[in-house]
Design a protein around this motif. Structure first.
Motif, mmCIF file in Angstrom:
data_model
loop_
_atom_site.group_PDB
_atom_site.id
_atom_site.type_symbol
_atom_site.label_atom_id
_atom_site.label_comp_id
_atom_site.label_asym_id
_atom_site.label_seq_id
_atom_site.Cartn_x
_atom_site.Cartn_y
_atom_site.Cartn_z
ATOM 1 N N ILE A 28 0.843 -1.202 0.000
ATOM 2 C CA ILE A 28 0.000 0.000 0.000
ATOM 3 C C ILE A 28 0.875 1.248 0.000
ATOM 4 O O ILE A 28 0.650 2.182 -0.774
ATOM 5 C CB ILE A 28 -0.963 0.004 1.202
ATOM 6 C CG1 ILE A 28 -2.001 -1.112 1.062
ATOM 7 C CG2 ILE A 28 -1.639 1.367 1.350
ATOM 8 C CD1 ILE A 28 -2.811 -1.380 2.323
ATOM 9 N N ILE A 29 1.885 1.270 0.861
ATOM 10 C CA ILE A 29 2.799 2.410 0.930
ATOM 11 C C ILE A 29 3.487 2.602 -0.420
ATOM 12 O O ILE A 29 3.578 3.719 -0.930
ATOM 13 C CB ILE A 29 3.835 2.201 2.059
ATOM 14 C CG1 ILE A 29 3.127 2.187 3.417
ATOM 15 C CG2 ILE A 29 4.925 3.266 2.010
ATOM 16 C CD1 ILE A 29 3.944 1.599 4.540
ATOM 17 N N TYR A 30 3.949 1.522 -1.004
ATOM 18 C CA TYR A 30 4.616 1.561 -2.307
ATOM 19 C C TYR A 30 3.651 2.038 -3.397
ATOM 20 O O TYR A 30 4.022 2.812 -4.274
ATOM 21 C CB TYR A 30 5.173 0.174 -2.621
ATOM 22 C CG TYR A 30 6.214 0.142 -3.700
ATOM 23 C CD1 TYR A 30 7.519 0.549 -3.448
ATOM 24 C CD2 TYR A 30 5.903 -0.317 -4.971
ATOM 25 C CE1 TYR A 30 8.493 0.506 -4.447
ATOM 26 C CE2 TYR A 30 6.868 -0.368 -5.965
ATOM 27 C CZ TYR A 30 8.155 0.046 -5.693
ATOM 28 O OH TYR A 30 9.112 0.009 -6.676
ATOM 29 N N ALA A 31 2.395 1.595 -3.327
ATOM 30 C CA ALA A 31 1.395 1.981 -4.331
ATOM 31 C C ALA A 31 1.077 3.469 -4.253
ATOM 32 O O ALA A 31 0.925 4.131 -5.282
ATOM 33 C CB ALA A 31 0.118 1.163 -4.145
ATOM 34 N N THR A 82 -2.291 10.265 1.426
ATOM 35 C CA THR A 82 -0.956 10.737 1.108
ATOM 36 C C THR A 82 -0.006 10.227 2.182
ATOM 37 O O THR A 82 -0.398 10.098 3.343
ATOM 38 C CB THR A 82 -0.906 12.282 1.111
ATOM 39 O OG1 THR A 82 -1.967 12.795 0.324
ATOM 40 C CG2 THR A 82 0.411 12.814 0.580
ATOM 41 N N LEU A 83 1.238 9.977 1.819
ATOM 42 C CA LEU A 83 2.224 9.580 2.814
ATOM 43 C C LEU A 83 2.610 10.768 3.687
ATOM 44 O O LEU A 83 2.732 11.888 3.202
ATOM 45 C CB LEU A 83 3.480 9.034 2.145
ATOM 46 C CG LEU A 83 3.355 7.737 1.357
ATOM 47 C CD1 LEU A 83 4.705 7.360 0.753
ATOM 48 C CD2 LEU A 83 2.833 6.612 2.220
ATOM 49 N N LEU A 90 9.868 5.740 5.081
ATOM 50 C CA LEU A 90 9.652 4.301 4.945
ATOM 51 C C LEU A 90 9.639 3.895 3.474
ATOM 52 O O LEU A 90 10.175 2.847 3.101
ATOM 53 C CB LEU A 90 8.350 3.905 5.637
ATOM 54 C CG LEU A 90 7.993 2.433 5.662
ATOM 55 C CD1 LEU A 90 9.127 1.584 6.229
ATOM 56 C CD2 LEU A 90 6.718 2.238 6.484
ATOM 57 N N LEU A 91 9.060 4.713 2.618
ATOM 58 C CA LEU A 91 9.037 4.436 1.179
ATOM 59 C C LEU A 91 10.460 4.312 0.629
ATOM 60 O O LEU A 91 10.732 3.449 -0.202
ATOM 61 C CB LEU A 91 8.273 5.527 0.429
ATOM 62 C CG LEU A 91 8.211 5.394 -1.093
ATOM 63 C CD1 LEU A 91 7.483 4.117 -1.501
ATOM 64 C CD2 LEU A 91 7.551 6.624 -1.701
ATOM 65 N N LYS A 92 11.367 5.151 1.112
ATOM 66 C CA LYS A 92 12.766 5.074 0.673
ATOM 67 C C LYS A 92 13.352 3.700 1.002
ATOM 68 O O LYS A 92 14.070 3.106 0.199
ATOM 69 C CB LYS A 92 13.593 6.170 1.330
ATOM 70 C CG LYS A 92 13.241 7.569 0.874
ATOM 71 C CD LYS A 92 14.014 8.606 1.659
ATOM 72 C CE LYS A 92 13.574 10.023 1.326
ATOM 73 N NZ LYS A 92 14.270 11.018 2.162
ATOM 74 N N ILE A 93 13.033 3.191 2.180
ATOM 75 C CA ILE A 93 13.516 1.870 2.589
ATOM 76 C C ILE A 93 12.885 0.783 1.722
ATOM 77 O O ILE A 93 13.564 -0.150 1.281
ATOM 78 C CB ILE A 93 13.227 1.635 4.082
ATOM 79 C CG1 ILE A 93 14.018 2.633 4.926
ATOM 80 C CG2 ILE A 93 13.528 0.192 4.489
ATOM 81 C CD1 ILE A 93 13.565 2.735 6.365
ATOM 82 N N LEU A 97 14.578 -2.079 -0.693
ATOM 83 C CA LEU A 97 14.241 -3.505 -0.677
ATOM 84 C C LEU A 97 13.885 -3.996 -2.078
ATOM 85 O O LEU A 97 14.266 -5.085 -2.481
ATOM 86 C CB LEU A 97 13.083 -3.781 0.281
ATOM 87 C CG LEU A 97 13.418 -3.741 1.759
ATOM 88 C CD1 LEU A 97 12.129 -3.806 2.584
ATOM 89 C CD2 LEU A 97 14.347 -4.875 2.136
ATOM 90 N N SER A 98 13.168 -3.178 -2.812
ATOM 91 C CA SER A 98 12.797 -3.537 -4.180
ATOM 92 C C SER A 98 14.039 -3.669 -5.062
ATOM 93 O O SER A 98 14.156 -4.606 -5.853
ATOM 94 C CB SER A 98 11.840 -2.485 -4.742
ATOM 95 O OG SER A 98 11.451 -2.814 -6.039
ATOM 96 N N LEU A 99 14.972 -2.730 -4.909
ATOM 97 C CA LEU A 99 16.220 -2.807 -5.679
ATOM 98 C C LEU A 99 17.028 -4.043 -5.294
ATOM 99 O O LEU A 99 17.609 -4.705 -6.153
ATOM 100 C CB LEU A 99 17.054 -1.541 -5.461
ATOM 101 C CG LEU A 99 16.487 -0.266 -6.073
ATOM 102 C CD1 LEU A 99 17.305 0.949 -5.628
ATOM 103 C CD2 LEU A 99 16.441 -0.353 -7.589
#
Length: 111
Positions: A28-31, A82-83, A90-93, A97-99
């Motif tokens: 959800i955060i990523y979306a 909105t974040l 947290l999105l940066k982290i 993780l995705s990378l």
């Protein structure tokens, strides 16, 4: 014993996982990312989550000050998410993780 760490409710990792450790919260955060999205937009991006579960997860993320829920007094009711600054950190982290996954995963994304 290597990595002999006592895990308890005061452990930072335990508290972190209690905040974001569900199946859906990181997604959800990523979306949402750096955008402002309405419930329906998040729901469409999530694809397989139920509306009930999405509603509950959004509520918990608001309670944990990860996202902001802005309600507009309109007909029909308009709600946007909105974040927060905490959510952006947290999105940066999550992006890292995705990378990491892209680097070490055998799974290849096809378009």
């Amino acid at each position: 014993m290597k990595n002999d760490i006592f895990i308890c409710h005061n452990c930072p990792m335990t508290r972190t996982m209690a905040t974001i450790g569900t199946k859906w919260k990181p997604i959800i955060i990523y979306a949402i990312g750096l955008k402002t999205l309405r419930f329906g937009e998040i729901f469409v991006r999530m694809e397989i989550i139920s509306k009930k579960v999405l509603t509950q997860q959004l509520k918990e993320l608001v309670e944990d000050n990860i996202i902001i829920r802005q309600e507009y007094n309109e007909v029909p009711l308009r709600v946007e998410y909105t974040l927060t600054e905490k959510g952006i950190e947290l999105l940066k982290i999550l992006n890292q993780l995705s990378l990491w996954n892209q680097k070490y995963s055998d799974y290849k994304v096809t378009e």
